[in-house]
Design a protein around this motif. Structure first.
Motif, PDB file in Angstrom:
ATOM      1  N   LYS A 552       0.834  -1.200   0.000  1.00 35.60           N
ATOM      2  CA  LYS A 552       0.000   0.000   0.000  1.00 35.60           C
ATOM      3  C   LYS A 552       0.869   1.252   0.000  1.00 35.60           C
ATOM      4  CE  LYS A 552      -4.095  -1.930   2.317  1.00 35.60           C
ATOM      5  NZ  LYS A 552      -3.587  -3.323   2.480  1.00 35.60           N
ATOM      6  N   LYS A 553       1.935   1.235   0.805  1.00 33.26           N
ATOM      7  CA  LYS A 553       2.845   2.386   0.834  1.00 33.26           C
ATOM      8  C   LYS A 553       3.535   2.570  -0.515  1.00 33.26           C
ATOM      9  CE  LYS A 553       3.853   2.281   5.806  1.00 33.26           C
ATOM     10  NZ  LYS A 553       4.912   2.139   6.831  1.00 33.26           N
ATOM     11  N   ALA A 554       3.904   1.456  -1.148  1.00 29.89           N
ATOM     12  CA  ALA A 554       4.562   1.542  -2.456  1.00 29.89           C
ATOM     13  C   ALA A 554       3.612   2.107  -3.498  1.00 29.89           C
ATOM     14  CB  ALA A 554       5.060   0.167  -2.888  1.00 29.89           C
ATOM     15  N   ARG A 555       2.356   1.695  -3.463  1.00 28.60           N
ATOM     16  CA  ARG A 555       1.371   2.212  -4.414  1.00 28.60           C
ATOM     17  C   ARG A 555       1.113   3.692  -4.197  1.00 28.60           C
ATOM     18  NH1 ARG A 555       1.421  -1.255  -8.608  1.00 28.60           N
ATOM     19  NH2 ARG A 555       0.821  -3.368  -8.005  1.00 28.60           N
ATOM     20  N   ARG A 556       1.285   4.141  -2.953  1.00 25.49           N
ATOM     21  CA  ARG A 556       1.143   5.583  -2.654  1.00 25.49           C
ATOM     22  C   ARG A 556       2.456   6.322  -2.867  1.00 25.49           C
ATOM     23  NH1 ARG A 556      -1.704   3.600   2.089  1.00 25.49           N
ATOM     24  NH2 ARG A 556       0.143   4.143   3.345  1.00 25.49           N
ATOM     25  N   GLN A 557       3.470   5.618  -3.374  1.00 24.72           N
ATOM     26  CA  GLN A 557       4.795   6.174  -3.661  1.00 24.72           C
ATOM     27  C   GLN A 557       5.496   6.666  -2.394  1.00 24.72           C
ATOM     28  OE1 GLN A 557       4.223   9.090  -6.770  1.00 24.72           O
ATOM     29  NE2 GLN A 557       4.060   7.515  -8.338  1.00 24.72           N
ATOM     30  N   GLU A 558       5.163   6.037  -1.253  1.00 25.69           N
ATOM     31  CA  GLU A 558       5.861   6.354  -0.006  1.00 25.69           C
ATOM     32  C   GLU A 558       7.120   5.510   0.142  1.00 25.69           C
ATOM     33  OE1 GLU A 558       3.086   5.859   3.157  1.00 25.69           O
ATOM     34  OE2 GLU A 558       1.593   7.214   2.287  1.00 25.69           O
ATOM     35  N   ILE A 559       7.224   4.423  -0.632  1.00 29.25           N
ATOM     36  CA  ILE A 559       8.413   3.570  -0.669  1.00 29.25           C
ATOM     37  C   ILE A 559       8.922   3.582  -2.106  1.00 29.25           C
ATOM     38  CG2 ILE A 559       9.312   1.233  -0.380  1.00 29.25           C
ATOM     39  CD1 ILE A 559       7.164   0.728   1.686  1.00 29.25           C
ATOM     40  N   SER A 560      10.191   3.914  -2.282  1.00 29.08           N
ATOM     41  CA  SER A 560      10.716   4.075  -3.639  1.00 29.08           C
ATOM     42  C   SER A 560      11.211   2.775  -4.252  1.00 29.08           C
ATOM     43  CB  SER A 560      11.852   5.107  -3.639  1.00 29.08           C
ATOM     44  OG  SER A 560      12.897   4.700  -2.763  1.00 29.08           O
TER      45      SER A 560
END
Length: 602
Positions: A552-560
């Motif tokens: 979920k964080k990756a989809r929100r671009q919070e994890i690169s």
């Protein structure tokens, strides 16, 4: 005058892009004429020297400025221009965006603006052409200029200068003309003079593509082309990806026979080394301190010109610098609309389309990120002898797969243990070994590892689990999560696991370990210990589970750098055991793995 005749002066390559009918070719032709590069009074003759060839993109003439020269070419066809830019056939440093004063910004102008941003060309001069058609009206120039500023600002760009011109009358190209006394800015040539040039190739890191290998009297001679940087007698060099080092004894230039101590960009040179190396065509010679990437996987922004749509699983014939080999499209990560660079919900790149892909090479190759070195960071794609595409390499989120270049420790002597492996096996009732669990986040590695540890311990096995949590709290607490640090994390874990196995224990590891080369390095440390277990749950299943919320964080671009989303995962090609944890229950997977271990290590 041709480009090759511009000797001793810097050259800035400039592409002219314009809406059909805006007078772009006439503008370029008039510019050549006014600079004395066509017969007097014959603008058509000058125009005919530009845009030659089927590609419609041909930088074939040089305009002489005060401090430097300008290689100019006209690009009426945006698809062919993009293909030539990506493949390196036309390496533009700057652009002149030609806008018709009467029509204003057109659809093609918008497309060209987006393409310039896509290609990273930020040195942009705008020529508002055919000002004679609007009777040199200052108000019209102001209106079109405002539209241009707004458009470029909206896409994250800007114009260095906006110049009102008339190719028919020769106004504001190389010299000023009557009719626009209200304009006090620079002429087109003066505007180009203000543009900063990109770093020259000789200031980049050394890259020499190997084309031929000779050997005699215990010494090696490598023949190749200097792509960037400089090479000197006495340099310590590294050959990639084979990772061999040697010292340069002499340089011989072809076709010259005269030896000189320094070789520069563009020279074809034979390099005599102090030892013969097992080097192959397509490898890259660099200095040890600044080597290229060694990898068999990378991201690419690709232009596709093939007949059939490009999809995941397609095998391509790829060439870059001196390297040639097969590459498989592991994933089409993004498809772009070439008109505005918006993303399209597609999984295939159509003919004349652009997209981001992940490529897997059949072998490890040496290359660079395009932003670091354009000469070794771009490639072309061939099919049946015809070029069908090209692209630019991105190593973002990719780990360098080069073995660590560490000097061997001096004055270190291995001491044989007084307790052998067989003695430990007899004492423990089983052999030592490494059970290496690999799979996407959410595939069940830690859950399975802990359950297997408990089951094996109950059966009398000496067993221990290494996973990211217990390792990163101590041994690897100094490492982050960049691709390079993740690779180093796996290297250290592999070394510790081998010590455990050598001590007679069974060690179960639970790490994503996304890169096949990293796992192969652990296997190579002692193949008799190493058993690779692939937890083959697919991405959709893992993302649905998402036990830590990372997807979920990756989809929100919070994890690169999220494996499976923005960073690749390379599944094992020959795992000792595959567990489909997306279908099997935990109990079923545990039973299969415990049975496998009991059979292999008793």
């Amino acid at each position: 005058m041709t480009i090759s005749e511009s000797v001793g002066r810097p050259v800035l390559r400039v592409v002219f892009l314009g809406q059909g009918g805006c007078g772009g070719p006439s503008l370029v032709g008039r510019l050549l004429h006014d600079c004395g590069l066509a017969p007097a009074g014959n603008v058509d003759a000058a125009r005919g020297t530009v845009g030659q060839g089927a590609a419609g993109v041909a930088a074939r003439r040089v305009v002489r400025g005060h401090a430097r020269d300008y290689a100019v070419f006209d690009a009426p066809d945006h698809a062919e221009f993009l293909k030539d830019m990506l493949t390196g056939a036309a390496g533009a440093d700057a652009a002149v965006l030609v806008v018709d004063a009467g029509e204003g910004l057109g659809e093609q102008n918008h497309r060209h603006g987006h393409l310039l941003r896509f290609l990273g060309i930020d040195r942009i001069v705008v020529a508002i052409s055919r000002m004679d058609v609007v009777e040199y009206a200052a108000a019209r120039f102001a209106t079109v200029s405002a539209d241009i500023h707004a458009f470029l600002a909206a896409i994250g760009g800007k114009a260095v200068h906006i110049v009102p011109v008339s190719a028919a009358e020769g106004c504001n190209l190389a010299a000023r003309g009557a009719g626009m006394n209200w304009y006090h800015g620079k002429t087109l040539i003066e505007a180009l003079e203000t543009l900063t040039a990109p770093p020259p190739r000789d200031e980049l890191a050394l890259r020499m593509s190997v084309e031929e290998i000779l050997a005699s009297d215990g010494r090696g001679t490598i023949v190749g082309h200097i792509e960037s940087g400089e090479l000197q007698v006495g340099d310590r060099v590294l050959v990639s990806p084979s990772n061999q080092m040697a010292n340069v004894l002499a340089l011989q230039y072809r076709p010259e026979s005269l030896a000189r101590p320094v070789a520069g960009v563009g020279e074809y040179v034979a390099v005599t080394l102090d030892q013969a190396l097992a080097v192959e065509r397509g490898e890259i010679v660099s200095h040890v301190q600044n080597p290229p990437f060694s990898t068999d996987v990378f991201h690419a922004r690709l232009f596709w010109h093939g007949r059939e749509a490009l999809t995941a699983g397609t095998t391509l014939q790829l060439k870059m610098h001196g390297f040639a080999g097969q590459a498989r499209v592991a994933a089409v990560e993004k498809v772009l609309n070439v008109n505005d660079l918006s993303e399209m919900p597609l999984h295939a790149i159509a003919a004349n389309g652009v997209g981001d892909v992940r490529l897997h090479l059949e072998v490890t190759a040496a290359l660079d990120d395009y932003c670091a070195n354009p000469r070794t960071g771009r490639f072309v794609i061939f099919a049946a002898g015809q070029m069908v595409g090209g692209g630019r390499v991105s190593t973002l989120g990719i780990a360098d797969q080069r073995p660590a270049l560490l000097q061997a420790a001096r004055n270190v002597t291995s001491v044989a243990h007084a307790v052998s492996r067989d003695m430990r096996a007899r004492m423990n009732g089983h052999r030592g070994g490494i059970i290496w669990l690999t799979g996407l986040s959410g595939s069940g590695k830690s859950t399975l590892a802990m359950a297997v540890e408990r089951a094996l311990f109950a059966k009398g096995f000496q067993v221990y689990v290494l996973d990211g949590d217990n390792v990163r709290q101590g041994l690897n607490s100094d490492l982050g999560f960049s691709a390079r640090e993740r690779s180093e994390n796996i290297r250290r874990v592999g070394e510790v696991a081998h010590l455990f196995a050598d001590a007679g224990l069974l060690v179960v590891t639970a790490f994503i370990s996304p890169f096949r080369a990293d796992r192969d390095c652990v296997r190579a440390r002692g193949a008799d210990f190493f058993h690779e277990i692939h937890l083959a749950a697919d991405l959709a299943t893992c993302e649905r589970r998402d036990p830590r919320g990372l997807y979920k964080k990756a989809r929100r671009q919070e994890i690169s750098d999220m494996t499976g989303i923005t960073s690749p995962y390379e599944p094992p090609s020959q795992a000792e055991l595959v567990l489909n944890t997306g279908v099997e229950t935990v109990q079923e997977s545990v039973a299969r793995l415990v049975s496998y271990i009991a059979t292999k290590f008793k």
